[in-house]
Design an enzyme around this catalytic site. Structure first.
Site, PDB file in Angstrom:
ATOM      1  N   LEU A 372       0.840  -1.153  -0.040  1.00 21.32           N
ATOM      2  CA  LEU A 372       0.035   0.045   0.104  1.00 21.32           C
ATOM      3  C   LEU A 372       0.943   1.166  -0.023  1.00 21.32           C
ATOM      4  CD1 LEU A 372      -2.842  -0.992   2.419  1.00 21.32           C
ATOM      5  CD2 LEU A 372      -3.077  -0.256   0.094  1.00 21.32           C
ATOM      6  N   VAL A 497     -10.154   6.627  -1.065  1.00 22.11           N
ATOM      7  CA  VAL A 497      -9.318   5.439  -1.685  1.00 22.11           C
ATOM      8  C   VAL A 497      -8.154   5.353  -0.704  1.00 22.11           C
ATOM      9  CG1 VAL A 497     -10.307   5.469  -3.797  1.00 22.11           C
ATOM     10  CG2 VAL A 497      -8.141   6.319  -3.471  1.00 22.11           C
ATOM     11  N   GLU A 498      -7.575   4.108  -0.727  1.00 20.28           N
ATOM     12  CA  GLU A 498      -6.582   3.498   0.169  1.00 20.28           C
ATOM     13  C   GLU A 498      -6.678   3.736   1.560  1.00 20.28           C
ATOM     14  OE1 GLU A 498      -4.367   1.688  -1.417  1.00 20.28           O
ATOM     15  OE2 GLU A 498      -3.946   2.529  -3.490  1.00 20.28           O
ATOM     16  N   GLY A 499      -7.827   3.777   1.885  1.00 15.94           N
ATOM     17  CA  GLY A 499      -8.024   3.904   3.502  1.00 15.94           C
ATOM     18  C   GLY A 499      -8.489   5.331   3.639  1.00 15.94           C
TER      19      GLY A 499
END
Length: 814
Positions: A372, A497-499
Site C-alpha cells: 500500500l 481510496v487507500e483508506g
C-alpha cells in the site's frame, strides 16, 4: 544553602538524563553529584540521606531487586489489562520499515542523518520519458470529452499507454518494465493528473496496489515470468480486489473465503482453492484480464500443514476469465475511470495461484500493508501535488486577469488570504513529495506513507476549495472551458481510496506510528504476551527501565530546549541562515511530542487505542513535524531568493502552527488536566512559539502568486502547461501571457479611463484618445484591443442548448 544544593542536584540529574548516559555510568555520576553538593549542604552526607541515595541505585542496578520490587508487579498488572493483538494487527504493525519519521517521534532527531538525505533526481531515462511519452500522452487528453461524452479514455489513448509502457513503470527491466524509482513514478502521475484524473488513475493502479507490485516483491520466479511481461506490455490489465460491501479498513471483516481442497481436472486430482467472494469499488475491474484477490484462507483438513497462521488473509492471482468469476459491470465514482464490482462463486484455482506460492498462505495482510505504500506514498500524493501546482498557476493567473471595482481581484486582501494558502500549500506539497518518495527508495515506511496520503489529499481539498471560491461562477458552471470543476468533483475520490482519511488519521498515523516508531513500546507489548513468562519478564525488565530512562531523558531535553528557545539543541551543520531557527523549533516540537506520547501511553495505556480524538491530535503533531522537515530540506536544496523564502516561511508557519494547535487541543482534552497543564508549561514555558502566517506574509504571497517568479516556474515544471486558446487551461495561460505584454500600458489606460479623462463610446475610441494625449503610445492600441478580446473570452462560461448537450457560445466576443 540546602535549597541551592538541591537545585544543583536537580540540574545535574537533568543533565545526566539529557546526555543519556548508560545506567551504570549515570548512577555513578548521580552519586558523585550527590556527594559533591554535600560540600555545600552537609545534610546530603547525613546517614539517612545516604540511605536515600543508595536505595534507588540498588533498585536500578541490581536485577533481582528491581524485578521483585518494580518490574515484576508492573509486568503482572499490565499483562492482565493490555489488549491482545490479532494476527492481522500484528502483521500490519510489523509490515514495512521506518525512516525519518521515527527520529522525530523519539524526540531527538539525528540531524546528521537528515543532512545526508539527498532528495531524489530523475535519471536520463526517466526524464526522457516525461519529456516525450508523457508529454505526448497529455496532448492527447481532453478531460471534458472523457468525462461527459465518452465516459472512458478514447481507445487510441488506451493503446498508446499500453504501447509506451505506462502500465509497467514499476516492473523490472528484465521483465519488460521501466523500473522507475518512486520519485519518477510520482512525477509521471502528477503530469498526467494535471490533464486528466481519469487517465492518471488508470495508469496509477497497475503501478501501485496491484498484481505487478505484489508479484515483484513476493511472487515466485515462475509467477513473475508468467505475468510480469504481459503486464509491462499492457497485454494484461490488472486490478486488485480488497474492499467489499462490509469490509473496508477493517481487513479482519473480509467475508471472502478460499477453501483449500482438491478437485479433479482432466482426470487428475489438483490441490487448489475454492474461492467465494464479492468485491466492490475495484478500479480497472471492468477491463481487467487478471485479478489480484484478498480473502481468508480456510484449511480445515490441514492440506497445507498444521500451521494455524496459514488460515488468515491470503492473496492470490487469477485470470479474469476463470469460470465462476463475474466481472465487467461499472460503478460511477464521479470520474469515469474504470471501476466496478467483482464476484465469484465456487471459483476453483490451483494452489500455486497464491502469490508467492503456498508458503505465503496467510501472509496477505503483511503483503498489502507493505504494498500500500506506493498508493499512499506515491500515487495519491502525486494527484494532490498536481492539483496544488495547477491551482497555483491557473488561480494566480485568473486573479490577475479578472477585475472588479477597477482592480485585479487578486489585489483584494480577502482573496489573498485564499491565494496565499494556495501558494503555500502548493510549495508544501512539492516539498513533501520529494521527501516521501526518497523515503520509499529505502523501503516501505508505512507511517510516513499514511501521513503522506492523509495530509496531501487534505491539502489538495483546501487548494481546490479555495480555487473554487476565487473562481466563483466561472469555476462553478460546467463545460469545456471550466478549469477547476472536474478537479473539485474528483477530490472525494482521492480522500476516500487507500483508506478513508478519517480512519487514516484517527487510527493509523499515531496508532501504527507509536508501535513502529517508539523505541520500546512494541517490544514491551510483545514481552507482555510472551508465552514463556520467565523470558517475557526478563525482556520486560530491561525494556521497562530503558523506557523509563528514555521518558525522563526526553523530559529533561524538552525542558532545556523550552527554556533556551531551542538554542541548546543540535541542528544540521549545513543548515542555511534561513533554516537554522526552524530546525531549533523542530527540536522543541519533537521533544514535546515524545513526552506527550509517553504521558498519553502511560496514563491511558491500552485505552488510548480507542481515544481516537487524542491519538488523532498526536498524529497531526507528528505529521506536521515531518512536513516541516520536508519544507526545510526542499528550501535548502534550491537556490534561494526572497520569493522562495516567503513561500517557505509561510509553509513552515502554517505547518508548525498546525502542530501547536494539535498539541494545544491534546492538552485541553487530556483526561487528567493537572498533568496536561504541567506538561504544557514545561514544554513551552514562553507560550506558543509559532503563530499562523501574519497579514504581511499573506499580502506578499498573495502578490507573488499573480506574478512570474522562480517558485511558480519551478512548480510548473511538474505539470503539463499549454497555451492552446481552445483548451480550458490554455485559454487562461494565453490570456495571462498577453496581459503581461500589455499590462503597463493597459494599467495607464485604465487609470485614465477610471478618472473619466478619456472620450469615446467604444474601447477603441477611448484607447486612441489615450494615445493622442500621450498616456499610451499608438503602438499599444491594437495589442490592448487584442488582449481585451482574449480577456472577455477567458471570463465567459459555457452555455449549452436546452438539452445541455451542444455548446452554444453566441456571445464569444462582445
Amino acid at each position: 544553602m540546602f535549597l541551592l544544593a538541591l537545585l544543583l542536584l536537580i540540574v545535574a540529574t537533568a543533565a545526566i538524563f539529557y546526555r543519556e548516559y548508560s545506567r551504570p555510568l549515570g548512577s555513578a555520576l548521580f552519586a558523585g553529584a550527590w556527594l559533591a553538593v554535600g560540600l555545600i549542604s552537609p545534610v546530603f552526607w547525613h546517614p539517612l540521606a545516604l540511605v536515600l541515595l543508595a536505595a534507588p541505585l540498588v533498585v536500578l542496578n541490581v536485577t533481582s531487586v528491581r524485578r521483585k520490587l518494580i518490574s515484576g508487579p508492573v509486568h503482572r498488572k499490565l499483562a492482565k489489562v493490555m489488549p491482545g493483538m490479532s494476527s492481522t494487527e500484528q502483521q500490519a504493525l510489523e509490515a514495512g520499515t521506518t525512516w525519518w519519521e521515527r527520529d522525530l517521534f523519539t524526540g531527538k532527531p539525528d540531524w546528521k542523518k537528515f543532512s545526508n538525505i539527498d532528495l531524489p533526481e530523475l535519471s536520463e531515462k526517466e526524464q526522457a520519458f516525461l519529456d516525450n511519452e508523457v508529454e505526448e500522452l497529455c496532448a492527447m487528453l481532453d478531460e471534458w470529452e472523457i468525462h461527459h461524452k465518452l465516459k472512458d479514455l478514447p481507445e487510441p489513448v488506451w493503446q498508446y499507454m499500453k504501447d509506451k509502457g505506462f502500465f509497467g513503470l514499476i516492473i523490472p527491466e528484465k521483465y519488460g518494465g521501466k523500473e522507475f524509482k518512486p520519485y519518477a513514478q510520482s512525477r509521471v502521475m502528477s503530469k498526467i493528473a494535471s490533464r486528466s484524473l481519469t487517465a492518471a488513475v488508470s495508469a496509477m493502479v497497475p503501478n501501485s496496489l496491484g498484481p505487478g507490485e505484489l508479484l515483484e516483491y513476493y511472487g515466485t520466479e515462475e509467477q513473475k515470468q508468467r505475468w510480469l511481461p504481459g503486464l509491462a506490455r499492457g497485454e494484461e490489465m490488472p486490478c486488485f480486489g480488497l474492499t467489499g460491501p462490509e469490509a473496508g479498513s477493517d481487513a479482519g471483516a473480509i467475508p471472502d473465503t478460499g477453501l483449500v481442497c482438491k478437485q479433479t481436472i482432466d482426470g487428475e486430482e489438483v490441490l487448489g482453492l475454492k474461492l467465494n467472494f464479492s468485491k466492490r469499488w475495484i478500479t480497472l475491474a471492468p477491463v481487467a484480464t487478471v485479478i489480484g484477490l484478498a480473502f481468508k484462507l480456510e484449511d480445515p483438513e490441514g492440506l497445507l500443514g498444521d500451521d494455524p497462521a496459514r488460515e488468515d488473509i491470503t492473496c492470490a492471482l487469477i485470470p479474469a476469465d476463470t469460470p465462476g468469476v463475474e466481472i465487467g459491470r461499472r460503478h460511477h465514482p464521479g470520474s469515469p475511470f474504470q471501476n466496478g464490482p467483482i464476484t465469484g462463486k465456487d471459483v476453483f484455482v490451483p494452489i500455486d495461484a497464491i502469490i508467492g506460492g503456498p508458503e505465503q498462505a496467510g501472509q496477505g495482510w503483511r503483503m498489502l500493508m507493505e504494498a500500500l505504500g506506493a498508493g499512499r506514498g506515491v500515487s495519491l500524493p502525486a494527484l494532490a501535488t498536481a492539483s496544488g501546482e495547477v491551482g497555483y498557476r491557473v488561480t494566480g493567473q485568473f486573479t490577475r486577469i479578472r477585475r472588479q471595482f477597477k482592480v485585479s481581484v487578486g489585489e483584494f486582501e480577502g482573496v489573498q488570504e485564499a491565494t496565499a494558502e494556495i501558494a503555500g500549500l502548493a510549495y508544501t506539497l512539492e516539498a513533501y513529495r520529494h521527501l516521501v518518495t526518497k523515503g520509499l527508495e529505502s523501503g516501505s515506511p508505512g507511517v510516513l506513507t499514511a501521513m503522506a496520503k492523509y495530509h496531501s489529499t487534505e491539502m489538495m481539498r483546501r487548494v481546490v476549495n479555495h480555487g473554487m471560491d476565487v473562481g466563483g461562477g466561472r469555476a462553478i458552471q460546467l463545460g469545456p472551458r471550466n478549469f477547476l470543476a472536474l478537479a473539485y468533483q474528483s477530490v472525494p475520490i482521492a480522500i476516500t481510496v487507500e483508506g478513508a482519511n478519517i480512519m487514516t488519521r484517527s487510527l493509523m498515523i499515531f496508532g501504527q506510528g507509536a508501535m513502529r516508531c517508539h523505541p520500546y513500546l512494541y517490544e514491551e507489548l510483545k514481552s507482555l504476551q510472551d508465552e514463556d513468562a520467565e523470558r517475557g519478564l526478563d525482556n520486560f525488565d530491561q525494556l521497562f527501565f530503558s523506557h523509563a530512562g528514555y521518558t525522563i531523558s526526553r523530559t529533561s531535553r524538552m525542558l532545556a530546549l523550552g527554556l533556551s528557545a531551542g538554542r541548546l539543541g543540535e541542528i544540521p551543520s549545513d543548515a542555511s541562515s534561513f533554516s537554522k531557527p526552524w530546525y531549533r523549533m523542530l527540536n522543541r516540537y519533537s521533544a514535546a511530542f515524545a513526552v506527550s506520547a509517553d504521558v498519553a501511553l502511560g496514563v491511558l495505556g491500552g485505552s488510548l487505542k480507542f481515544r481516537e480524538l487524542l491519538s488523532g491530535r498526536l498524529g497531526d503533531m507528528h505529521s506536521q513535524m515531518v512536513i516541516a522537515s520536508a519544507i526545510l530540506k526542499y528550501h535548502d536544496r534550491l537556490e534561494g531568493d526572497e520569493v522562495a523564502d516567503t513561500h517557505a516561511e509561510y509553509a513552515l508557519q502554517r505547518a508548525l502552527s498546525s502542530a501547536w494547535e494539535a498539541f494545544d487541543d491534546f492538552i485541553d482534552n487530556f483526561p487528567v488536566p493537572a498533568i496536561a497543564k504541567v506538561l504544557k508549561r514545561l514544554a513551552f514555558p514562553w507560550g506558543q512559539p509559532v503563530k499562523h502566517p501574519g497579514d504581511n506574509l499573506v499580502r506578499s504571497l498573495g502578490g507573488y502568486i499573480m506574478e512570474p517568479n522562480k517558485v511558480r516556474e519551478d512548480l510548473s515544471r511538474y505539470v503539463y502547461v499549454t497555451d492552446d486558446p481552445e483548451d480550458s487551461l490554455g485559454r487562461v495561460e494565453n490570456t495571462y501571457n498577453k496581459l503581461l505584454d500589455v499590462e503597463p500600458a493597459y494599467k495607464a489606460f485604465l487609470k485614465a479611463d477610471g478618472k473619466e479623462q478619456l472620450s469615446g463610446e467604444t474601447l477603441k475610441e477611448r484607447l486612441e484618445d489615450a494615445a493622442r494625449q500621450g498616456m499610451i503610445s499608438q503602438s499599444d492600441v491594437q495589442p490592448i484591443l487584442d488582449y481585451d478580446v482574449l480577456r472577455y473570452d477567458c471570463l465567459l462560461t459555457d452555455a449549452f442548448d436546452k438539452h445541455l448537450e451542444e455548446v452554444d457560445m453566441r456571445e464569444r466576443v462582445v
